[in-house]
Each structure stands twice: as C-alpha cells, then as structure tokens.
Design a protein around this motif. Structure first.
Motif, PDB file in Angstrom:
ATOM      1  N   SER A  27       0.737  -1.301  -0.052  1.00 54.82           N
ATOM      2  CA  SER A  27       0.077   0.277   0.129  1.00 54.82           C
ATOM      3  C   SER A  27       1.033   1.151   0.159  1.00 54.82           C
ATOM      4  CB  SER A  27      -0.913   0.042   1.208  1.00 54.82           C
ATOM      5  OG  SER A  27      -1.574   1.267   1.131  1.00 54.82           O
ATOM      6  N   VAL A  28       1.868   1.338   0.791  1.00 55.72           N
ATOM      7  CA  VAL A  28       2.675   2.531   0.832  1.00 55.72           C
ATOM      8  C   VAL A  28       3.452   2.540  -0.393  1.00 55.72           C
ATOM      9  CG1 VAL A  28       4.743   3.363   1.963  1.00 55.72           C
ATOM     10  CG2 VAL A  28       2.940   2.040   3.371  1.00 55.72           C
TER      11      VAL A  28
ATOM     12  N   PRO B  54      14.343   4.559  -2.937  1.00 58.75           N
ATOM     13  CA  PRO B  54      14.803   4.708  -4.185  1.00 58.75           C
ATOM     14  C   PRO B  54      14.709   5.990  -4.797  1.00 58.75           C
ATOM     15  CG  PRO B  54      13.747   2.613  -4.195  1.00 58.75           C
ATOM     16  CD  PRO B  54      13.634   3.302  -2.855  1.00 58.75           C
ATOM     17  N   HIS B  55      13.547   6.843  -4.409  1.00 62.00           N
ATOM     18  CA  HIS B  55      12.912   7.800  -5.076  1.00 62.00           C
ATOM     19  C   HIS B  55      13.805   9.178  -4.190  1.00 62.00           C
ATOM     20  CE1 HIS B  55       9.704   6.003  -6.681  1.00 62.00           C
ATOM     21  NE2 HIS B  55       9.104   5.598  -5.694  1.00 62.00           N
ATOM     22  N   LEU B  56      14.246   8.878  -3.094  1.00 62.29           N
ATOM     23  CA  LEU B  56      15.010   9.936  -2.400  1.00 62.29           C
ATOM     24  C   LEU B  56      16.542   9.581  -2.992  1.00 62.29           C
ATOM     25  CD1 LEU B  56      14.036   9.489   1.342  1.00 62.29           C
ATOM     26  CD2 LEU B  56      13.065  11.209  -0.428  1.00 62.29           C
TER      27      LEU B  56
ATOM     28  N   ILE C 188      10.427  12.549  -5.818  1.00 64.29           N
ATOM     29  CA  ILE C 188      10.091  13.054  -4.649  1.00 64.29           C
ATOM     30  C   ILE C 188      11.320  13.564  -3.864  1.00 64.29           C
ATOM     31  CG2 ILE C 188       9.358  12.118  -2.239  1.00 64.29           C
ATOM     32  CD1 ILE C 188       7.837  10.044  -3.362  1.00 64.29           C
ATOM     33  N   ASP C 189      11.236  14.704  -3.374  1.00 62.33           N
ATOM     34  CA  ASP C 189      12.383  15.385  -2.667  1.00 62.33           C
ATOM     35  C   ASP C 189      12.604  15.013  -1.167  1.00 62.33           C
ATOM     36  OD1 ASP C 189      13.503  17.219  -4.847  1.00 62.33           O
ATOM     37  OD2 ASP C 189      11.395  17.596  -4.934  1.00 62.33           O
TER      38      ASP C 189
ATOM     39  N   MET D  42       3.432   5.775  -3.034  1.00 59.24           N
ATOM     40  CA  MET D  42       4.584   6.456  -3.498  1.00 59.24           C
ATOM     41  C   MET D  42       4.932   6.548  -5.129  1.00 59.24           C
ATOM     42  SD  MET D  42       6.943   7.554  -0.762  1.00 59.24           S
ATOM     43  CE  MET D  42       6.972   6.216   0.496  1.00 59.24           C
ATOM     44  N   ASP D  43       4.779   5.540  -5.618  1.00 58.03           N
ATOM     45  CA  ASP D  43       4.726   5.309  -7.018  1.00 58.03           C
ATOM     46  C   ASP D  43       3.831   6.209  -7.577  1.00 58.03           C
ATOM     47  OD1 ASP D  43       6.820   3.506  -6.725  1.00 58.03           O
ATOM     48  OD2 ASP D  43       5.590   1.561  -7.029  1.00 58.03           O
TER      49      ASP D  43
END
Length: 224
Positions: A63-64, A122-124, A78-79, A68-69
């Motif tokens: 779910s998280v 991964p986004h950070l 995402i910063d 996020m995706d």
C-alpha cells in the motif's frame, strides 16, 4: 527551479496536516497518505491542486509503495518523505499492557516506519532527498514500563542509522522529537502544550537547511 515535493504519512490530521498546510504555503507539491480517504479529500479541497490524496495503510508495504509510485508518476519525483504516522496505547506499562494493542502499535510505529523508508529510498536516492521521522520526547528518556516510549527509541536509533546510510548518496535524515503536542492523539485538548504548527516549522527548519548541513534531530518541548 522545479517545484519541490514531499510525501507525508499520517497526513489526515494533527502534525501531518499542519505540515502539509505549511508545505503548500511554501509552494511544495504534497502527497497526503493516511487511512481516512474522507479526511484526505477534505484536506485536498482545502489545499488545492498542490495536494494529492493517497489513501492507504502504513502497515501494508504494498500500500505504501503503491502510493509512493502513484505520487511520483504525478509529480515526477520526491524530494522529501515525512514518516509521521504513529499511534499510542490506552493501557500504559507492561503489567497492565494489552498485547493486542502492543502488536497494533508496533505495526504502525515500527513496521510502518520501515515500510515507508523502504518504499521511499529509491526515490530519495534519485534526488539526494530528505527523510524525516516523527520521534518523541518519550524516545529520549526512560518512562516506567513504557512500551510506546520503546517504539520511539527504535525511531531515534533507526533515524541515526539512516543518517549514516543516506550520507552515501548525499541524502539527509532528521528525527523530529516533540514533547506533548495538542493533537487528536490525546482524548482531551492540550492548549498549553506544543501545537502541530510548531512541529511543521521544525520540519521545514530541517528541510530548508543548506545541503551541507544535516540536521539530525530537532527536540521540542512545551515551555509549560
């Protein structure tokens, strides 16, 4: 310069909602993650097109990650991620404690943080981003038999470890550690204690610090 982006868990009320309001005021795009879709939609209606409702359950990694995706697909990256979701206990101490309550709290306060960080990393990494965790004064002291406090000790320890890990890619991690805050976390209003806006200001103190400066922890206490 592109608009900065932040995803906040536990965003439907209290500290999360106050942080979202300040983020939008500062021009950030905000992803609002919480279980209550109704409350999130109301907050989006208040905040406008810079806010995105992301209903989900912090105790469910899939779910998280999906939230996020979804947010990244909308805003491009995402910063910052603020792992703010948390819960307490109605029965304090060990002898009087309720094991079912403990399990629920551990799922939110510990696993929920782990799932949020795992989904965010991964986004950070892609943006040398910033991770923030809601710790507590209860995670910086010993309180007789406090299982809740022990869950926040985990947050403080993990946050310090994440600060070391994130140095490897130029990222930062900050633990925000408030004393008593006047939020729906408590059954009775606490008007003389910290307000959610105080915590939101602390979040942005860390976020706005020069990239050379890692604000590892901010510890806030009410003056009364």
């Amino acid at each position: 310069m592109s608009t900065k982006t932040i995803l906040i868990t536990g965003a439907s009320s209290g500290i999360g909602a106050a942080t979202a309001r300040l983020a939008v005021e500062k021009g950030w795009q905000v992803g609002l993650f919480a279980r209550s879709e109704e409350k999130l939609n109301a907050l989006v209606e208040e905040l406008g097109d810079k806010a995105t409702a992301l209903p989900g359950d912090v105790t469910d990694f899939d779910s998280v990650k999906a939230a996020m995706d979804s947010f990244v697909s909308k805003v491009g990256g995402i910063d910052a991620v603020y792992a703010n979701a948390g819960t307490g206990l109605s029965a304090p101490g060990t002898d009087a404690g309720d094991p079912d309550e403990w399990e629920n709290m551990v799922n939110v306060n510990i696993l929920g943080v782990l799932w949020t960080v795992k989904a965010a990393m991964p986004h950070l990494k892609a943006r040398k981003g910033h991770l923030l965790l809601t710790g507590s004064a209860a995670g910086r002291r010993h309180i007789a038999g406090s299982v809740y406090g022990a869950s926040k000790w985990f947050v403080h320890g993990y946050g310090g470890n994440l600060s070391e890990e994130m140095k490897e890619f130029g990222g930062r991690c900050t633990v925000i550690a408030p004393g008593m805050v006047d939020t729906p976390f408590f059954d009775e209003p606490k008007p003389d204690k910290l307000q959610p806006e105080d915590i939101a200001n602390a979040v942005f103190h860390a976020l706005d610090a020069d990239p050379r400066c890692a604000v590892n922890e901010i510890f806030l206490m009410p003056t009364q």
